[in-house]
Design a protein around this motif. Structure first.
Motif, mmCIF file in Angstrom:
data_model
loop_
_atom_site.group_PDB
_atom_site.id
_atom_site.type_symbol
_atom_site.label_atom_id
_atom_site.label_comp_id
_atom_site.label_asym_id
_atom_site.label_seq_id
_atom_site.Cartn_x
_atom_site.Cartn_y
_atom_site.Cartn_z
ATOM 1 N N ILE A 196 0.843 -1.196 0.000
ATOM 2 C CA ILE A 196 0.000 0.000 0.000
ATOM 3 C C ILE A 196 0.880 1.249 0.000
ATOM 4 C CG2 ILE A 196 -1.642 1.352 1.363
ATOM 5 C CD1 ILE A 196 -2.815 -1.346 2.344
ATOM 6 N N ALA A 197 1.909 1.252 0.831
ATOM 7 C CA ALA A 197 2.823 2.399 0.885
ATOM 8 C C ALA A 197 3.490 2.628 -0.463
ATOM 9 C CB ALA A 197 3.875 2.171 1.967
ATOM 10 N N THR A 198 3.885 1.536 -1.124
ATOM 11 C CA THR A 198 4.489 1.650 -2.453
ATOM 12 C C THR A 198 3.504 2.239 -3.449
ATOM 13 O OG1 THR A 198 5.973 -0.219 -2.038
ATOM 14 C CG2 THR A 198 5.533 0.326 -4.337
ATOM 15 N N ALA A 199 2.245 1.795 -3.387
ATOM 16 C CA ALA A 199 1.219 2.309 -4.287
ATOM 17 C C ALA A 199 0.952 3.791 -4.031
ATOM 18 C CB ALA A 199 -0.064 1.498 -4.133
ATOM 19 N N VAL A 200 0.961 4.208 -2.760
ATOM 20 C CA VAL A 200 0.789 5.628 -2.437
ATOM 21 C C VAL A 200 1.956 6.439 -2.997
ATOM 22 C CG1 VAL A 200 0.698 7.305 -0.545
ATOM 23 C CG2 VAL A 200 -0.624 5.181 -0.390
ATOM 24 N N LEU A 201 3.157 5.894 -2.872
ATOM 25 C CA LEU A 201 4.333 6.545 -3.448
ATOM 26 C C LEU A 201 4.170 6.685 -4.960
ATOM 27 C CD1 LEU A 201 7.207 7.596 -2.635
ATOM 28 C CD2 LEU A 201 8.054 5.330 -3.253
ATOM 29 N N MET A 202 3.710 5.627 -5.622
ATOM 30 C CA MET A 202 3.483 5.663 -7.061
ATOM 31 C C MET A 202 2.447 6.713 -7.436
ATOM 32 S SD MET A 202 3.307 1.552 -7.821
ATOM 33 C CE MET A 202 2.857 1.713 -9.550
ATOM 34 N N ALA A 203 1.361 6.760 -6.685
ATOM 35 C CA ALA A 203 0.264 7.668 -7.006
ATOM 36 C C ALA A 203 0.675 9.127 -6.885
ATOM 37 C CB ALA A 203 -0.929 7.388 -6.089
ATOM 38 N N ASN A 204 1.603 9.419 -5.990
ATOM 39 C CA ASN A 204 2.013 10.800 -5.746
ATOM 40 C C ASN A 204 3.227 11.233 -6.545
ATOM 41 O OD1 ASN A 204 0.425 12.232 -3.452
ATOM 42 N ND2 ASN A 204 0.600 10.124 -2.790
ATOM 43 N N MET A 205 3.968 10.287 -7.112
ATOM 44 C CA MET A 205 5.239 10.636 -7.756
ATOM 45 C C MET A 205 5.181 10.653 -9.278
ATOM 46 S SD MET A 205 7.536 11.279 -5.479
ATOM 47 C CE MET A 205 9.131 10.967 -6.240
ATOM 48 N N GLU A 206 4.117 10.196 -9.863
ATOM 49 C CA GLU A 206 4.095 10.018 -11.319
ATOM 50 C C GLU A 206 4.381 11.312 -12.072
ATOM 51 O OE1 GLU A 206 1.289 8.120 -14.826
ATOM 52 O OE2 GLU A 206 0.554 8.227 -12.779
ATOM 53 N N ARG A 207 3.718 12.389 -11.725
ATOM 54 C CA ARG A 207 3.895 13.636 -12.479
ATOM 55 C C ARG A 207 5.306 14.198 -12.297
ATOM 56 N NH1 ARG A 207 -0.703 18.100 -12.359
ATOM 57 N NH2 ARG A 207 -1.654 16.390 -13.524
ATOM 58 N N THR A 208 5.825 14.162 -11.086
ATOM 59 C CA THR A 208 7.180 14.641 -10.834
ATOM 60 C C THR A 208 8.193 13.881 -11.676
ATOM 61 O OG1 THR A 208 6.604 15.234 -8.574
ATOM 62 C CG2 THR A 208 8.943 14.969 -9.055
ATOM 63 N N LEU A 209 8.020 12.567 -11.741
ATOM 64 C CA LEU A 209 8.976 11.760 -12.493
ATOM 65 C C LEU A 209 8.887 12.018 -13.991
ATOM 66 C CD1 LEU A 209 8.792 8.447 -10.521
ATOM 67 C CD2 LEU A 209 10.813 9.810 -10.904
ATOM 68 N N SER A 210 7.701 12.262 -14.488
ATOM 69 C CA SER A 210 7.574 12.503 -15.926
ATOM 70 C C SER A 210 8.331 13.765 -16.323
ATOM 71 C CB SER A 210 6.101 12.626 -16.321
ATOM 72 O OG SER A 210 5.529 13.793 -15.758
ATOM 73 N N ILE A 211 8.481 14.685 -15.387
ATOM 74 C CA ILE A 211 9.248 15.905 -15.653
ATOM 75 C C ILE A 211 10.744 15.668 -15.424
ATOM 76 C CG2 ILE A 211 9.636 18.278 -14.879
ATOM 77 C CD1 ILE A 211 6.644 18.329 -14.093
ATOM 78 N N LYS A 212 11.065 15.002 -14.315
ATOM 79 C CA LYS A 212 12.461 14.849 -13.922
ATOM 80 C C LYS A 212 13.214 13.870 -14.798
ATOM 81 C CE LYS A 212 15.327 13.866 -9.868
ATOM 82 N NZ LYS A 212 15.320 13.489 -8.453
ATOM 83 N N PHE A 213 12.581 12.735 -15.077
ATOM 84 C CA PHE A 213 13.294 11.680 -15.787
ATOM 85 C C PHE A 213 12.930 11.588 -17.255
ATOM 86 C CE2 PHE A 213 13.154 10.226 -11.347
ATOM 87 C CZ PHE A 213 14.498 10.112 -11.110
ATOM 88 N N GLY A 214 11.811 12.168 -17.651
ATOM 89 C CA GLY A 214 11.400 12.054 -19.033
ATOM 90 C C GLY A 214 10.923 10.664 -19.378
ATOM 91 N N LYS A 215 10.639 10.423 -20.629
ATOM 92 C CA LYS A 215 10.174 9.119 -21.082
ATOM 93 C C LYS A 215 11.352 8.250 -21.526
ATOM 94 C CE LYS A 215 5.658 10.770 -22.634
ATOM 95 N NZ LYS A 215 4.727 10.893 -23.787
ATOM 96 N N VAL A 216 11.209 6.961 -21.291
ATOM 97 C CA VAL A 216 12.219 6.004 -21.720
ATOM 98 C C VAL A 216 11.688 5.297 -22.967
ATOM 99 C CG1 VAL A 216 13.601 4.022 -21.056
ATOM 100 C CG2 VAL A 216 12.915 5.669 -19.322
ATOM 101 N N HIS A 217 12.477 5.237 -24.018
ATOM 102 C CA HIS A 217 12.038 4.625 -25.274
ATOM 103 C C HIS A 217 12.903 3.418 -25.623
ATOM 104 C CE1 HIS A 217 9.506 8.119 -26.090
ATOM 105 N NE2 HIS A 217 10.518 8.881 -25.740
ATOM 106 N N TYR A 218 12.329 2.520 -26.391
ATOM 107 C CA TYR A 218 13.125 1.433 -26.943
ATOM 108 C C TYR A 218 12.636 1.137 -28.339
ATOM 109 C CZ TYR A 218 9.326 -1.903 -26.202
ATOM 110 O OH TYR A 218 8.130 -2.558 -26.246
#
Length: 313
Positions: free
Chosen positions: A291-313
């Motif tokens: 549950i804690a991991t899921a809460v972390l995921m739910a709150n961090m998605e937008r920040t990560l999309s800015i900080k890390f960008g998209k990964v492509h293959y």
């Protein structure tokens, strides 16, 4: 870098409380986990399942549950669908598996009418808290993709990298594992591992560090890698273990719990919302970690999309 679940709990203290939708909630470890999550101001809950059984379990175990947060649905398949619908309609933020078979639960997640599809491959990741390594290890996929082909393994890797980024591992080292360290045409998993490593070398994962084939020992043990003459940035230092099949991942996760006594979290990555998916036999501690991991995921998605960008293959 987050190295244990205690740090996850500390990190999410300042985050907004989330709402969990629990599918088939009549299980003592599930109820214990969601009640603890609520007491920690981590998440509130909606319990979908057999109301009579949920109340009986709560009373037998001394759990103080909110009866007005129980949605009565004795039929398991209908309970799963209702739980998923609560998330897909934004009335809940996180979906959680209760006392139900994984295949039935995943059919609900993948339901074309109310499910959590995004058009991307979904995969399961076990986050292992290892006292011997003194850090977290991400193992994928031991619960969802049965015998993934090369393309699916590439997507599984991207999902695991995304989750590792959320745990503040900015450049996770990915080991594609099998039984041996050399490419062998008689073992297709070693060929897949070699191709994925070459794709990484050619920049097809946007500079992410992926290597293989590795056996498990030389993926996580520097001394084992050195003894076998295995070199490179991943050897003995892997953050992510990509297993060749669902059997390998399932056994590795359960061996971690039952042979070492250490804890874990289990989540699905690639859905439109975080999904908590653990074994029915997992402890309340592991379910709370999830549950804690899921809460972390739910709150961090937008920040990560800015900080890390998209990964492509």
């Amino acid at each position: 870098m987050i190295t244990n679940f205690r740090q996850v709990f500390e990190k999410i203290k300042s985050y907004p409380k989330k709402q969990i939708s629990v599918a088939v909630a009549q299980d003592p470890t599930v109820l214990e986990a969601v009640i603890k999550a609520q007491k920690l101001d981590m998440a509130d809950y909606i319990l979908v399942g057999n109301k009579r059984q949920i109340i009986e379990i709560a009373e037998d175990n001394g759990f103080d549950i909110q009866k007005d947060k129980i949605f009565n649905e004795p039929n398991n398949l209908k309970a799963i669908k209702k739980s998923v619908e609560l998330v897909s309609s934004n009335r809940a933020d996180i979906l959680m598996k209760g006392m139900v078979h994984t295949d039935d639960f995943l059919r609900g997640v993948l339901d074309r009418e109310v499910g959590l599809r995004t058009g991307k491959i979904m995969s399961h990741v076990n986050v292992l808290e290892s006292s011997s390594l003194d850090r977290l290890l991400f193992v994928t996929d031991g619960a969802m993709n049965i015998n993934p082909d090369l393309d699916t393994k590439a997507s599984i890797i991207l999902n695991a990298i995304y989750l590792a980024n959320i745990f503040e591992i900015e450049e996770p080292k990915v080991a594609v594992t099998t039984a041996v360290e050399l490419a062998n045409p008689k073992m297709p998993s070693t060929i897949d591992a070699s191709v994925l490593a070459k794709m990484s070398q050619r920049g097809q994962f946007s500079g992410k560090i992926i290597d293989g084939p590795f056996a498990l020992d030389n993926a996580i043990s520097p001394s084992a890698a050195k003894h076998k003459g295995i070199t490179g940035p991943v050897a003995g230092k892997a953050d992510i273990i990509v297993v060749p099949s669902i059997e390998a991942g399932n056994m590795l996760g359960k061996a971690h719990v039952y042979l070492t006594g250490d804890s874990l979290a289990g989540v699905v990555v690639g859905a439109s919302a975080p999904v908590v998916m653990t074994s029915r036999a997992d402890t309340a501690e592991s379910k709370l970690n999830s549950i804690a991991t899921a809460v972390l995921m739910a709150n961090m998605e937008r920040t990560l999309s800015i900080k890390f960008g998209k990964v492509h293959y």
